[in-house]
Design a protein around this motif. Structure first.
Motif, PDB file in Angstrom:
ATOM      1  N   LEU A 198       0.992  -1.218   0.098  1.00 18.71           N
ATOM      2  CA  LEU A 198       0.037   0.000   0.076  1.00 18.71           C
ATOM      3  C   LEU A 198       0.958   1.309  -0.092  1.00 18.71           C
ATOM      4  CD1 LEU A 198      -2.683  -0.996   2.672  1.00 18.71           C
ATOM      5  CD2 LEU A 198      -3.043  -0.531   0.289  1.00 18.71           C
ATOM      6  N   LYS A 199       2.043   1.138   0.780  1.00 19.86           N
ATOM      7  CA  LYS A 199       2.814   2.313   0.844  1.00 19.86           C
ATOM      8  C   LYS A 199       3.470   2.720  -0.425  1.00 19.86           C
ATOM      9  CE  LYS A 199       3.431   2.463   5.957  1.00 19.86           C
ATOM     10  NZ  LYS A 199       4.464   2.411   7.112  1.00 19.86           N
ATOM     11  N   THR A 200       3.726   1.668  -1.199  1.00 20.30           N
ATOM     12  CA  THR A 200       4.414   1.496  -2.487  1.00 20.30           C
ATOM     13  C   THR A 200       3.627   2.381  -3.410  1.00 20.30           C
ATOM     14  OG1 THR A 200       6.143  -0.150  -1.980  1.00 20.30           O
ATOM     15  CG2 THR A 200       5.706   0.598  -4.517  1.00 20.30           C
ATOM     16  N   ILE A 201       2.424   1.833  -3.374  1.00 18.38           N
ATOM     17  CA  ILE A 201       1.384   2.490  -4.362  1.00 18.38           C
ATOM     18  C   ILE A 201       1.188   3.986  -4.127  1.00 18.38           C
ATOM     19  CG2 ILE A 201      -1.025   2.259  -5.308  1.00 18.38           C
ATOM     20  CD1 ILE A 201      -0.770  -0.964  -4.761  1.00 18.38           C
ATOM     21  N   LEU A 202       0.679   4.164  -2.980  1.00 25.32           N
ATOM     22  CA  LEU A 202       0.147   5.425  -2.374  1.00 25.32           C
ATOM     23  C   LEU A 202       1.254   6.575  -2.513  1.00 25.32           C
ATOM     24  CD1 LEU A 202      -2.000   4.381   0.686  1.00 25.32           C
ATOM     25  CD2 LEU A 202      -2.601   5.392  -1.689  1.00 25.32           C
ATOM     26  N   GLY A 203       2.560   6.084  -2.169  1.00 23.54           N
ATOM     27  CA  GLY A 203       3.667   7.086  -2.146  1.00 23.54           C
ATOM     28  C   GLY A 203       3.232   7.983  -0.905  1.00 23.54           C
ATOM     29  N   TYR A 204       3.447   9.396  -1.284  1.00 22.36           N
ATOM     30  CA  TYR A 204       3.302  10.316  -0.302  1.00 22.36           C
ATOM     31  C   TYR A 204       1.610  10.557  -0.099  1.00 22.36           C
ATOM     32  CZ  TYR A 204       7.971  11.309  -0.909  1.00 22.36           C
ATOM     33  OH  TYR A 204       9.628  11.315  -0.778  1.00 22.36           O
ATOM     34  N   ASN A 205       0.654  10.121  -0.533  1.00 23.00           N
ATOM     35  CA  ASN A 205      -0.444  10.153  -0.372  1.00 23.00           C
ATOM     36  C   ASN A 205      -0.950   9.441   0.891  1.00 23.00           C
ATOM     37  OD1 ASN A 205      -0.943  11.527  -2.791  1.00 23.00           O
ATOM     38  ND2 ASN A 205      -1.456   9.657  -4.054  1.00 23.00           N
ATOM     39  N   ASN A 206      -2.134   9.891   1.302  1.00 23.35           N
ATOM     40  CA  ASN A 206      -2.692   9.118   2.510  1.00 23.35           C
ATOM     41  C   ASN A 206      -3.722   8.173   2.017  1.00 23.35           C
ATOM     42  OD1 ASN A 206      -1.161  10.572   4.758  1.00 23.35           O
ATOM     43  ND2 ASN A 206      -2.374  12.498   4.435  1.00 23.35           N
ATOM     44  N   LEU A 207      -3.940   7.396   3.068  1.00 27.05           N
ATOM     45  CA  LEU A 207      -5.162   6.684   2.742  1.00 27.05           C
ATOM     46  C   LEU A 207      -6.399   7.260   3.435  1.00 27.05           C
ATOM     47  CD1 LEU A 207      -6.394   3.663   1.908  1.00 27.05           C
ATOM     48  CD2 LEU A 207      -5.772   2.712   4.017  1.00 27.05           C
ATOM     49  N   SER A 208      -7.509   7.362   2.784  1.00 27.86           N
ATOM     50  CA  SER A 208      -8.513   8.139   3.175  1.00 27.86           C
ATOM     51  C   SER A 208      -9.428   7.474   4.184  1.00 27.86           C
ATOM     52  CB  SER A 208      -9.262   9.041   2.163  1.00 27.86           C
ATOM     53  OG  SER A 208      -8.517   9.924   1.627  1.00 27.86           O
ATOM     54  N   TYR A 209      -9.807   6.089   3.302  1.00 32.43           N
ATOM     55  CA  TYR A 209     -11.015   5.318   3.927  1.00 32.43           C
ATOM     56  C   TYR A 209     -10.765   3.935   3.684  1.00 32.43           C
ATOM     57  CZ  TYR A 209     -13.582   9.739   3.004  1.00 32.43           C
ATOM     58  OH  TYR A 209     -14.042  10.929   2.859  1.00 32.43           O
ATOM     59  N   ILE A 210     -11.220   3.240   4.692  1.00 27.46           N
ATOM     60  CA  ILE A 210     -11.300   1.560   4.918  1.00 27.46           C
ATOM     61  C   ILE A 210     -12.584   1.354   4.733  1.00 27.46           C
ATOM     62  CG2 ILE A 210     -10.423  -0.410   6.006  1.00 27.46           C
ATOM     63  CD1 ILE A 210      -8.155   1.244   7.107  1.00 27.46           C
ATOM     64  N   PHE A 211     -13.053   0.658   3.663  1.00 24.45           N
ATOM     65  CA  PHE A 211     -14.450   0.068   3.701  1.00 24.45           C
ATOM     66  C   PHE A 211     -14.751  -1.275   4.299  1.00 24.45           C
ATOM     67  CE2 PHE A 211     -17.872  -2.611   1.902  1.00 24.45           C
ATOM     68  CZ  PHE A 211     -19.054  -2.048   2.335  1.00 24.45           C
ATOM     69  N   ILE A 212     -15.360  -1.605   5.359  1.00 22.49           N
ATOM     70  CA  ILE A 212     -15.668  -2.968   5.878  1.00 22.49           C
ATOM     71  C   ILE A 212     -17.247  -3.345   5.699  1.00 22.49           C
ATOM     72  CG2 ILE A 212     -15.779  -4.061   8.116  1.00 22.49           C
ATOM     73  CD1 ILE A 212     -13.409  -1.974   9.048  1.00 22.49           C
ATOM     74  N   SER A 213     -17.388  -4.318   4.831  1.00 24.37           N
ATOM     75  CA  SER A 213     -18.713  -4.741   4.693  1.00 24.37           C
ATOM     76  C   SER A 213     -19.417  -5.447   6.046  1.00 24.37           C
ATOM     77  CB  SER A 213     -18.741  -5.657   3.531  1.00 24.37           C
ATOM     78  OG  SER A 213     -18.027  -6.979   4.002  1.00 24.37           O
ATOM     79  N   HIS A 214     -18.824  -6.213   6.678  1.00 18.27           N
ATOM     80  CA  HIS A 214     -19.391  -6.753   7.959  1.00 18.27           C
ATOM     81  C   HIS A 214     -18.339  -7.100   8.997  1.00 18.27           C
ATOM     82  CE1 HIS A 214     -18.737 -10.119   4.963  1.00 18.27           C
ATOM     83  NE2 HIS A 214     -18.682 -10.926   6.334  1.00 18.27           N
ATOM     84  N   PHE A 215     -18.683  -7.592  10.125  1.00 15.30           N
ATOM     85  CA  PHE A 215     -17.576  -7.808  10.926  1.00 15.30           C
ATOM     86  C   PHE A 215     -17.213  -9.138  10.936  1.00 15.30           C
ATOM     87  CE2 PHE A 215     -16.019  -8.818  15.542  1.00 15.30           C
ATOM     88  CZ  PHE A 215     -15.175  -7.592  15.559  1.00 15.30           C
ATOM     89  N   GLU A 216     -15.988  -9.608  10.550  1.00 16.23           N
ATOM     90  CA  GLU A 216     -15.602 -10.814  10.378  1.00 16.23           C
ATOM     91  C   GLU A 216     -14.141 -10.803  10.127  1.00 16.23           C
ATOM     92  OE1 GLU A 216     -16.800 -15.003   8.298  1.00 16.23           O
ATOM     93  OE2 GLU A 216     -17.547 -13.360   7.514  1.00 16.23           O
ATOM     94  N   ALA A 217     -13.286 -11.792  10.492  1.00 13.14           N
ATOM     95  CA  ALA A 217     -11.829 -11.719  10.516  1.00 13.14           C
ATOM     96  C   ALA A 217     -11.145 -11.187   9.375  1.00 13.14           C
ATOM     97  CB  ALA A 217     -11.249 -12.914  10.896  1.00 13.14           C
ATOM     98  N   ASP A 218     -11.614 -11.775   8.132  1.00 11.84           N
ATOM     99  CA  ASP A 218     -10.971 -11.368   7.052  1.00 11.84           C
ATOM    100  C   ASP A 218     -11.686 -10.124   6.531  1.00 11.84           C
ATOM    101  OD1 ASP A 218     -13.284 -12.934   6.433  1.00 11.84           O
ATOM    102  OD2 ASP A 218     -13.145 -12.840   4.478  1.00 11.84           O
ATOM    103  N   GLU A 219     -12.471  -9.439   6.834  1.00 11.52           N
ATOM    104  CA  GLU A 219     -13.015  -8.308   6.397  1.00 11.52           C
ATOM    105  C   GLU A 219     -12.398  -6.945   7.327  1.00 11.52           C
ATOM    106  OE1 GLU A 219     -15.306 -10.788   4.397  1.00 11.52           O
ATOM    107  OE2 GLU A 219     -15.115 -10.640   6.450  1.00 11.52           O
ATOM    108  N   CYS A 220     -12.207  -7.440   8.469  1.00 14.38           N
ATOM    109  CA  CYS A 220     -11.610  -6.092   9.338  1.00 14.38           C
ATOM    110  C   CYS A 220     -10.771  -6.697  10.684  1.00 14.38           C
ATOM    111  CB  CYS A 220     -12.594  -5.459  10.127  1.00 14.38           C
ATOM    112  SG  CYS A 220     -13.723  -6.490  11.326  1.00 14.38           S
ATOM    113  N   GLY A 221     -10.085  -7.960  10.415  1.00 16.65           N
ATOM    114  CA  GLY A 221      -9.089  -8.399  11.547  1.00 16.65           C
ATOM    115  C   GLY A 221      -7.720  -7.445  11.365  1.00 16.65           C
ATOM    116  N   GLY A 222      -7.430  -7.100  10.277  1.00 18.28           N
ATOM    117  CA  GLY A 222      -6.344  -6.268  10.145  1.00 18.28           C
ATOM    118  C   GLY A 222      -6.501  -4.792  10.538  1.00 18.28           C
TER     119      GLY A 222
END
Length: 211
Positions: A50-74
């Motif tokens: 992600l840091k390589t792709i974004l460079g100096y840009n910030n990550l603005s949002y993280i979408f989470i569809s529902h509460f489960e490990a692979d959706e929001c565990g990280g």
């Protein structure tokens, strides 16, 4: 990682014991948004990319569809590296995120609501996810015609960088009761989805779909 469709990057992990591929996506725009975090291990592997792709840009949002490990565990790990990013999630997921101490800041969305930026327009839809039938969210990016299907439209097997041709109505009709274990809500979900005609399905598991 790869550019899977227009300015949509895909991060994938294949888990042989369960014969399933897990996907996360980054839409690179002026307000970049990540769709799902993966579990902690997947997020750890994803952050340098992600840091390589974004460079100096910030990550603005993280979408989470529902509460489960692979959706929001990280999520906690991602927020350590991108503290300005705001999770977007259903209201019930927001309660779980705060209850587990994953974050105290979020943007709770309801079905029918939108998020519009200069580069993309997200529309949110009700998703009665199989986890206790808690109210989740599906999302359509309307300018590119990308539908993020979460745990619907799953195909097993190794599917890193894979795209298959399909038919939108066939995919909708193929949603099983095991995925939405309430017949009335499943029918309503299928009726809602058939009102749209996306160009591309970014799946949570398996190959992406060109429809």
């Amino acid at each position: 990682m790869s550019v899977i469709y227009q300015d949509l990057h895909q991060f994938s992990t294949y888990i042989p014991p369960i014969n399933l591929t897990f996907n996360q996506y980054l839409l690179t725009a002026k307000e970049p948004i990540l769709f799902h975090t993966g579990n902690v291990q997947q997020a750890t592997e994803m952050v340098p990319k992600l840091k390589t792709i974004l460079g100096y840009n910030n990550l603005s949002y993280i979408f989470i569809s529902h509460f489960e490990a692979d959706e929001c565990g990280g999520l906690s790990y991602l927020l350590e590296h991108f503290p300005q990013a705001k999770p977007i999630c259903p209201e019930v997921t927001a309660r779980q995120l705060t209850g587990f101490g994953l974050t105290q800041e979020f943007i709770a969305k309801k079905p029918g609501e939108k998020l519009t930026t200069e580069d993309y327009e997200l529309e949110f839809f009700s998703y009665p996810s199989e986890m206790h039938l808690w109210e989740g969210l599906l999302v359509l990016e309307k300018r590119r015609g990308i539908f993020f299907s979460s745990d619907l439209m799953i195909r097993f097997g190794e599917a890193i960088d894979a795209i298959v041709e399909s038919n939108w109505e066939t995919e909708i009709d193929g949603i099983r009761k095991e995925q939405v274990p309430d017949s009335e809500r499943l029918i309503q979900l299928q009726r809602t989805l058939k009102q749209f005609n996306p160009n591309f399905v970014a799946t949570g598991h398996g190959p992406c779909l060109k429809v």
